[in-house]
Design a protein around this motif. Structure first.
Motif, PDB file in Angstrom:
ATOM      1  N   THR A 231       3.253  18.055  10.387  1.00 31.31           N
ATOM      2  CA  THR A 231       4.019  19.277  10.558  1.00 31.31           C
ATOM      3  C   THR A 231       4.546  19.324  11.991  1.00 31.31           C
ATOM      4  O   THR A 231       4.051  18.638  12.879  1.00 31.31           O
ATOM      5  N   GLY A 232       5.540  20.133  12.202  1.00 27.67           N
ATOM      6  CA  GLY A 232       6.053  20.310  13.550  1.00 27.67           C
ATOM      7  C   GLY A 232       7.354  19.574  13.778  1.00 27.67           C
ATOM      8  O   GLY A 232       7.533  18.431  13.342  1.00 27.67           O
ATOM      9  N   GLU A 233       8.256  20.296  14.486  1.00 27.41           N
ATOM     10  CA  GLU A 233       9.568  19.742  14.805  1.00 27.41           C
ATOM     11  C   GLU A 233       9.409  18.613  15.819  1.00 27.41           C
ATOM     12  O   GLU A 233       8.563  18.682  16.713  1.00 27.41           O
ATOM     13  N   GLY A 234      10.215  17.586  15.679  1.00 27.48           N
ATOM     14  CA  GLY A 234      10.133  16.496  16.647  1.00 27.48           C
ATOM     15  C   GLY A 234      11.045  15.353  16.273  1.00 27.48           C
ATOM     16  O   GLY A 234      11.817  15.434  15.322  1.00 27.48           O
ATOM     17  N   TRP A 235      10.942  14.285  17.073  1.00 30.88           N
ATOM     18  CA  TRP A 235      11.714  13.064  16.810  1.00 30.88           C
ATOM     19  C   TRP A 235      10.854  12.116  15.983  1.00 30.88           C
ATOM     20  O   TRP A 235       9.769  11.727  16.407  1.00 30.88           O
TER      21      TRP A 235
ATOM     22  N   PHE B 232      -1.042   5.215   2.736  1.00 26.73           N
ATOM     23  CA  PHE B 232      -0.251   5.265   3.973  1.00 26.73           C
ATOM     24  C   PHE B 232       0.038   6.735   4.287  1.00 26.73           C
ATOM     25  O   PHE B 232       1.149   7.217   4.093  1.00 26.73           O
ATOM     26  N   ASP B 233      -0.967   7.436   4.761  1.00 28.18           N
ATOM     27  CA  ASP B 233      -0.797   8.880   4.934  1.00 28.18           C
ATOM     28  C   ASP B 233      -0.253   9.253   6.313  1.00 28.18           C
ATOM     29  O   ASP B 233      -0.218  10.431   6.670  1.00 28.18           O
ATOM     30  N   LYS B 234       0.208   8.238   7.071  1.00 27.74           N
ATOM     31  CA  LYS B 234       0.912   8.519   8.317  1.00 27.74           C
ATOM     32  C   LYS B 234       2.352   8.011   8.265  1.00 27.74           C
ATOM     33  O   LYS B 234       3.090   8.159   9.230  1.00 27.74           O
ATOM     34  N   LEU B 235       2.712   7.328   7.202  1.00 26.70           N
ATOM     35  CA  LEU B 235       4.027   6.686   7.088  1.00 26.70           C
ATOM     36  C   LEU B 235       4.696   7.192   5.809  1.00 26.70           C
ATOM     37  O   LEU B 235       4.233   6.900   4.705  1.00 26.70           O
ATOM     38  N   LEU B 236       5.771   7.934   5.976  1.00 26.26           N
ATOM     39  CA  LEU B 236       6.474   8.510   4.819  1.00 26.26           C
ATOM     40  C   LEU B 236       7.275   7.413   4.117  1.00 26.26           C
ATOM     41  O   LEU B 236       8.099   6.744   4.745  1.00 26.26           O
ATOM     42  N   LEU B 237       7.035   7.243   2.823  1.00 25.71           N
ATOM     43  CA  LEU B 237       7.737   6.228   2.025  1.00 25.71           C
ATOM     44  C   LEU B 237       8.808   6.936   1.199  1.00 25.71           C
ATOM     45  O   LEU B 237       8.482   7.732   0.324  1.00 25.71           O
ATOM     46  N   MET B 238      10.062   6.632   1.507  1.00 20.53           N
ATOM     47  CA  MET B 238      11.147   7.306   0.792  1.00 20.53           C
ATOM     48  C   MET B 238      11.784   6.324  -0.191  1.00 20.53           C
ATOM     49  O   MET B 238      12.144   5.208   0.185  1.00 20.53           O
TER      50      MET B 238
ATOM     51  N   HIS C   6      15.771  13.840  14.524  1.00 15.61           N
ATOM     52  CA  HIS C   6      15.151  15.111  14.902  1.00 15.61           C
ATOM     53  C   HIS C   6      14.973  15.924  13.631  1.00 15.61           C
ATOM     54  O   HIS C   6      15.949  16.268  12.961  1.00 15.61           O
ATOM     55  N   ALA C   7      13.725  16.198  13.272  1.00 11.85           N
ATOM     56  CA  ALA C   7      13.443  16.855  11.990  1.00 11.85           C
ATOM     57  C   ALA C   7      12.392  17.934  12.186  1.00 11.85           C
ATOM     58  O   ALA C   7      11.603  17.887  13.125  1.00 11.85           O
ATOM     59  N   ARG C   8      12.360  18.876  11.255  1.00 11.81           N
ATOM     60  CA  ARG C   8      11.434  20.022  11.379  1.00 11.81           C
ATOM     61  C   ARG C   8      10.000  19.629  11.059  1.00 11.81           C
ATOM     62  O   ARG C   8       9.052  20.326  11.417  1.00 11.81           O
ATOM     63  N   GLU C   9       9.817  18.491  10.320  1.00 11.62           N
ATOM     64  CA  GLU C   9       8.481  18.013   9.949  1.00 11.62           C
ATOM     65  C   GLU C   9       8.664  16.614   9.388  1.00 11.62           C
ATOM     66  O   GLU C   9       9.800  16.155   9.205  1.00 11.62           O
ATOM     67  N   LEU C  10       7.560  15.947   9.078  1.00 10.23           N
ATOM     68  CA  LEU C  10       7.654  14.611   8.482  1.00 10.23           C
ATOM     69  C   LEU C  10       7.496  14.738   6.968  1.00 10.23           C
ATOM     70  O   LEU C  10       6.397  14.623   6.419  1.00 10.23           O
TER      71      LEU C  10
ATOM     72  N   ALA D 291      12.913  17.020   4.965  1.00 13.83           N
ATOM     73  CA  ALA D 291      13.191  17.294   6.377  1.00 13.83           C
ATOM     74  C   ALA D 291      13.914  16.103   7.028  1.00 13.83           C
ATOM     75  O   ALA D 291      14.818  16.294   7.846  1.00 13.83           O
ATOM     76  N   ILE D 292      13.520  14.880   6.669  1.00 16.27           N
ATOM     77  CA  ILE D 292      14.213  13.712   7.236  1.00 16.27           C
ATOM     78  C   ILE D 292      15.656  13.672   6.720  1.00 16.27           C
ATOM     79  O   ILE D 292      16.594  13.425   7.495  1.00 16.27           O
ATOM     80  N   LEU D 293      15.853  13.923   5.430  1.00 13.33           N
ATOM     81  CA  LEU D 293      17.227  13.931   4.906  1.00 13.33           C
ATOM     82  C   LEU D 293      18.055  15.030   5.572  1.00 13.33           C
ATOM     83  O   LEU D 293      19.212  14.809   5.943  1.00 13.33           O
ATOM     84  N   ASP D 294      17.459  16.200   5.757  1.00 15.34           N
ATOM     85  CA  ASP D 294      18.178  17.290   6.441  1.00 15.34           C
ATOM     86  C   ASP D 294      18.514  16.899   7.880  1.00 15.34           C
ATOM     87  O   ASP D 294      19.582  17.230   8.395  1.00 15.34           O
ATOM     88  N   GLY D 295      17.574  16.207   8.540  1.00 18.10           N
ATOM     89  CA  GLY D 295      17.817  15.762   9.911  1.00 18.10           C
ATOM     90  C   GLY D 295      18.993  14.794   9.984  1.00 18.10           C
ATOM     91  O   GLY D 295      19.825  14.872  10.890  1.00 18.10           O
ATOM     92  N   ILE D 296      19.065  13.879   9.016  1.00 10.41           N
ATOM     93  CA  ILE D 296      20.198  12.932   8.996  1.00 10.41           C
ATOM     94  C   ILE D 296      21.490  13.702   8.722  1.00 10.41           C
ATOM     95  O   ILE D 296      22.519  13.453   9.352  1.00 10.41           O
ATOM     96  N   ARG D 297      21.430  14.668   7.804  1.00 13.74           N
ATOM     97  CA  ARG D 297      22.618  15.488   7.536  1.00 13.74           C
ATOM     98  C   ARG D 297      23.082  16.203   8.794  1.00 13.74           C
ATOM     99  O   ARG D 297      24.272  16.309   9.068  1.00 13.74           O
ATOM    100  N   SER D 298      22.136  16.705   9.588  1.00 10.53           N
ATOM    101  CA  SER D 298      22.510  17.507  10.765  1.00 10.53           C
ATOM    102  C   SER D 298      23.127  16.627  11.846  1.00 10.53           C
ATOM    103  O   SER D 298      23.915  17.099  12.651  1.00 10.53           O
TER     104      SER D 298
END
Ligand SMILES: [Zn+2]
Ligand SMILES: [Zn+2]
Length: 494
Positions: free
Chosen positions: A160-164, A228-234, A368-372, A376-383
């Protein structure tokens, strides 16, 4: 309430357990399509119970959440039968199960969610005489444009949490043409696990597993993500057509690739289908050659609706500069007025990355995303608040904030500049010895600013004629090679 005797205390404890409500519908998820409830009693000890339910036509995913009262040591094991066959048995190991044509929770078989009478199978290895345990099965369906079952099966954010957040948006494994050396040193289709391990070792936060023209890797993701609970698999698909390759990132299902046939007559139809599947689109390696030199590699698809795309892969593998890089294609689209986020992808085909091939994580796309989480990653790419770390070095950072009067905008944002100058506040880390380059409508401005420290803040002021349209910041090393590629700030001077 104070218990007056041991017996009363035991009764209070039993009541508290019995009254524990079954977990409610997860936040943000629609109400279930079906709810099955019932009671397992001592008479069910070592028997199998069935609870039937109807799946209507047109369902593309089913998600089941099973909760029951575990007081009095009752144990309920879980399985599912569709109208034709056993779909799986997870015993007591899982309370959340999802099934779709592309993927299923381990223990269950992926495949069509056939319409008709399904049965929830409950095995009861233990239920004490006289006991009673209430169960609730909540079932969601994906249908048409609705994706309640996908939402219900989506894990919570990994962080959770906004960041890079740092990731690689392009790679291949055994589900297409990715290969690696077997135990005996023979090149074999490379198991997804090996690629994911390489991404974790590279310190990435997210990856898109993007095999050509398939979504079969989604089943591996179902299995690997909990570990892999630290690495988001999309999930992603490199939609590979005769007219170029386009990345569908974050999809929920297969997207047809047969562009130019009645199945997918136009790029507009492809964009429609990708949007319905929940994906964003990014053109891959657009400036590679086409024809017999590289079949369908460069982007030549007629009638591309650029306003419906999200991104362009500007850096593919080690092609950061030169005729094979995507800069010329990207800048041309930006100059046409399209807002497209520049991203990168290693296009890894081997996690062991022999010499000359880019390893997983080179380049890295930093978002830059609001969370992992995937959304949120897709929204970050959109932004568009995104930069490409060409060499994929953890710790490198590029933040840009544009100012005009009292208005501010990050990369990807739009500022109105009625009069006066535009100022860029630039924060660059991990690139001491490099220089800040400002690009205006595709042309680098002649003045560059040296970066003296490992954590440098630079302020650049641009005259109106240097700013209108769009401006972007890149960081180059002492020899002029790009290290960090920033996304544009759009400057409206009308
Ligand atoms: Zn490709
Ligand atoms: Zn590829």
């Amino acid at each position: 309430m104070a218990a007056a005797s041991p017996l009363a205390a035991a009764l209070v404890a039993a009541t508290a357990l019995a009254a524990t409500p079954a977990a409610a519908t997860p936040q943000g998820v629609a109400a279930p399509d079906v709810v099955l409830t019932g009671d397992i009693t001592g008479q069910d000890h070592q028997t199998y119970r069935e609870a039937p339910f109807t799946v209507p036509a047109g369902v593309t995913r089913l998600t089941l959440r099973f909760d029951y009262d575990k007081g009095a040591h009752t144990v309920i094991d879980l399985g599912l039968l569709d109208p034709e066959r056993f779909r799986g048995w997870s015993g007591g190991s899982k309370s959340l199960v999802t099934i779709a044509p592309s993927d299923a929770t381990p223990s269950y078989l992926p495949g069509p969610v056939v319409a008709g009478r399904w049965r929830l199978l409950m095995g009861v290895p233990n239920a004490r005489p006289g006991s009673s345990s209430h169960y609730t099965a909540r079932i969601w369906f994906d249908r048409g444009d609705g994706h309640a079952a996908t939402d219900a099966a989506t894990p919570p954010p990994l962080r959770t949490g906004e960041g890079w957040y740092r990731g690689d948006l392009h790679m291949h494994g055994a589900h297409s043409d990715g290969s690696c050396a077997s135990q005996s040193g023979v090149k074999v289709p490379c198991p997804t696990f090996r690629t994911v391990e390489a991404a974790a070792a590279a310190g990435l936060d997210f990856i898109a597993l993007s095999d050509h023209n398939t979504a079969s890797q989604m089943d591996d993701i179902r299995e690997l993500q909990p570990w892999f609970d630290k690495l988001l698999l999309m999930p992603a698909t490199e939609i590979t057509t005769f007219h170029g390759h386009i990345q569908a990132i974050g999809l929920r299902r297969f997207v047809d690739f047969r562009l130019g046939t009645p199945h997918v007559p136009t790029m507009g139809a492809l964009a429609d289908d990708a949007a319905k599947a929940g994906a964003i689109l990014s053109i891959n390696h657009a400036d590679l050659p086409s024809g017999e030199l590289c079949m369908g590699c460069g982007w030549t698809a007629p009638g591309t609706p650029y306003d419906r795309l999200t991104a362009i892969e500007v850096v593919n593998a080690k092609n950061a500069e030169g005729p094979l890089s995507g800069f010329a294609f990207w800048y041309a689209r930006l100059n046409e007025g399209h807002h497209l986020t520049g991203i990168g992808g290693s296009d890894s085909h081997d996690p062991d990355a022999p010499d000359g091939r880019a390893p997983v994580g080179r380049p890295t796309t930093v978002v830059h995303a609001r969370e992992l989480s995937q959304e949120a990653i897709l929204d970050g790419i959109r932004s568009g608040d995104v930069f490409i770390d060409v060499e994929g070095k953890p710790g490198r950072l590029l933040e840009v904030e544009a100012e005009a009067g009292t208005a501010h905008a990050p990369m990807g944002g739009t500022l109105t500049l009625k009069e006066g100058a535009l100022t860029l506040d630039i924060h660059a880390a991990g690139v001491a010895g490099g220089v800040v380059e400002v690009v205006h409508k595709g042309q680098p401005l002649p003045e560059t600013t040296p970066i003296a420290s490992a954590d440098a803040r630079t302020r650049v002021t641009l005259r109106r004629e240097q700013a209108c349209g769009w401006v972007a910041v890149n960081i180059r090393d002492g020899k002029g090679a790009p290290l960090l590629v920033g996304n544009p700030v759009y400057v409206d001077c009308r």
